[in-house]
Scaffold this active site. Sequence first.
Site, PDB file in Angstrom:
ATOM      1  N   GLY A   1       0.833  -1.208   0.000  1.00 30.12           N
ATOM      2  CA  GLY A   1       0.000   0.000   0.000  1.00 30.12           C
ATOM      3  C   GLY A   1       0.858   1.245   0.000  1.00 30.12           C
ATOM      4  N   ASN A   2       0.285   2.374   0.345  1.00 27.71           N
ATOM      5  CA  ASN A   2       1.064   3.615   0.428  1.00 27.71           C
ATOM      6  C   ASN A   2       0.470   4.520   1.512  1.00 27.71           C
ATOM      7  OD1 ASN A   2      -0.976   5.456  -0.838  1.00 27.71           O
ATOM      8  ND2 ASN A   2      -0.675   4.026  -2.545  1.00 27.71           N
ATOM      9  N   HIS A   3       1.098   5.676   1.714  1.00 27.95           N
ATOM     10  CA  HIS A   3       0.737   6.534   2.855  1.00 27.95           C
ATOM     11  C   HIS A   3      -0.409   7.498   2.571  1.00 27.95           C
ATOM     12  CE1 HIS A   3       3.988   5.105   5.277  1.00 27.95           C
ATOM     13  NE2 HIS A   3       4.876   5.379   4.333  1.00 27.95           N
ATOM     14  N   SER A   4      -1.069   7.377   1.442  1.00 27.87           N
ATOM     15  CA  SER A   4      -2.158   8.320   1.152  1.00 27.87           C
ATOM     16  C   SER A   4      -3.242   8.232   2.233  1.00 27.87           C
ATOM     17  CB  SER A   4      -2.771   7.985  -0.215  1.00 27.87           C
ATOM     18  OG  SER A   4      -3.955   8.725  -0.380  1.00 27.87           O
TER      19      SER A   4
ATOM     20  N   ALA B   1      -4.203   7.591  -4.732  1.00 28.42           N
ATOM     21  CA  ALA B   1      -2.825   7.136  -4.942  1.00 28.42           C
ATOM     22  C   ALA B   1      -2.908   5.638  -5.224  1.00 28.42           C
ATOM     23  CB  ALA B   1      -1.992   7.416  -3.700  1.00 28.42           C
TER      24      ALA B   1
END
Length: 403
Positions: free
Chosen positions: A213-216, A281
């Site tokens: 995943g990512n930090h969005s 994102a």
Amino acid sequence: MTSVLSGKKVLLGVTGGIAAYKTTYIVRLLIKAGAAVKVIMTPAARDFVTPLTLSTLSKHPVLTHFTNEEDENDTWNNHVELGLWADLFIIAPATANTMSKMVNGNIDNLLLATYCSAKCPVYFAPAMDLDMYKHPSTSANFDKLAAYGNLMIPAGEGELASGLSGKGRMAEPEEIIHFIEQDIQSKLVLHGKSCVITAGPTYEAIDPVRFIGNHSSGKMGAALALEMVNHGARVILIMGPSAVKVEHHLIERIDVKSAQQMYDEVHKKITQVDIGIFSAAVADYRPANPVDQKIKKKADTLHIELVKNPDILSSVGALKNKPFLVGFALETENELVHAFAKAEKKNTDLLILNSMRDKGAGFGVDTNKISIIDRDKNVSDYEIKPKSEVAKDIVNEIIQRVL
Ligand code: C5P
């Protein structure tokens, strides 16, 4: 649920009819909707409902006279200031007498002076006995008030204070609030327009417990959704896993996890809308073969094969009848060069560039710093601002181009 009355400054003018007792409910409903309320009463209205009740409910002193006669040090109640303070003025109940004075500019009390000074929309809810309602002078006054741009909330039929039954009952408090909300809504610039917004990260499953995943945070997309509905648009918010709460009766939220799910939901809806804003994102790659059972810790290294996710924005940009399209680009180097190329490749009408090099811009934080690139490669640079303000700038740019 957020009301269009939230944050609005509302002046309630109460005149002397039996329906004045119902204004206590109007004040309560306005406060509940998030409005700030000040009440002005005509001297006659005070016989039907007490100023103390209305000042307690509205949390402001109730005004009737130009000065407070019992207090010689009191200051003048300035009708011009009151008129300018208000975003909207509701006169309820509006008696035949007050309406006739409104028509003729007969200013013999604070309420009428404020009416003549007010620059905001004026709504009036007539209330009177059925024969007064039918009198030609009353109909003529309705027409004249409409010609002044005032908006009538029609009286209903039913039992009247006189014991007679017929037309003349003031609209119920809920109907008055509903009428005003609908009227404000219908005049917003994006009323009748609809929009898909993607927001947040995507989670790409590795096994049942792990993901890429990512930090969005989804904060930018949520701020955009609220700003679009504040201008009257209907929004379908397709949101990856995010803790952000967005609640509004014009926002339909669809929660998804993976890029593929986001792609599927977007394509179910996108042909029905006028505008697409792609602020999610989205993970560019996903594990090729997510497994059903948790991967055991064994070897020193673990290789996960990744395959490309569909590019949702590009797929919409390639549609024959694509909506007005807004994409985002987060770049770390050669920002403008990459952004121009992205705008062209994805066929965006506006591309919002945020650079990771700018402090306070991008993921997780509450602020952002953007540049907006249009189809003609015009670039507008904006200062660092809270995301709610950034959303305003973006939506303003959209409005200028879609109307
Ligand atoms: O190519 P890049 O990921 O930088 O493009 C960013 C823009 O494309 C964003 O508007 C993002 O929401 C959108 N995007 C998408 N689907 C992807 C990757 C990005 O819609 N798979």
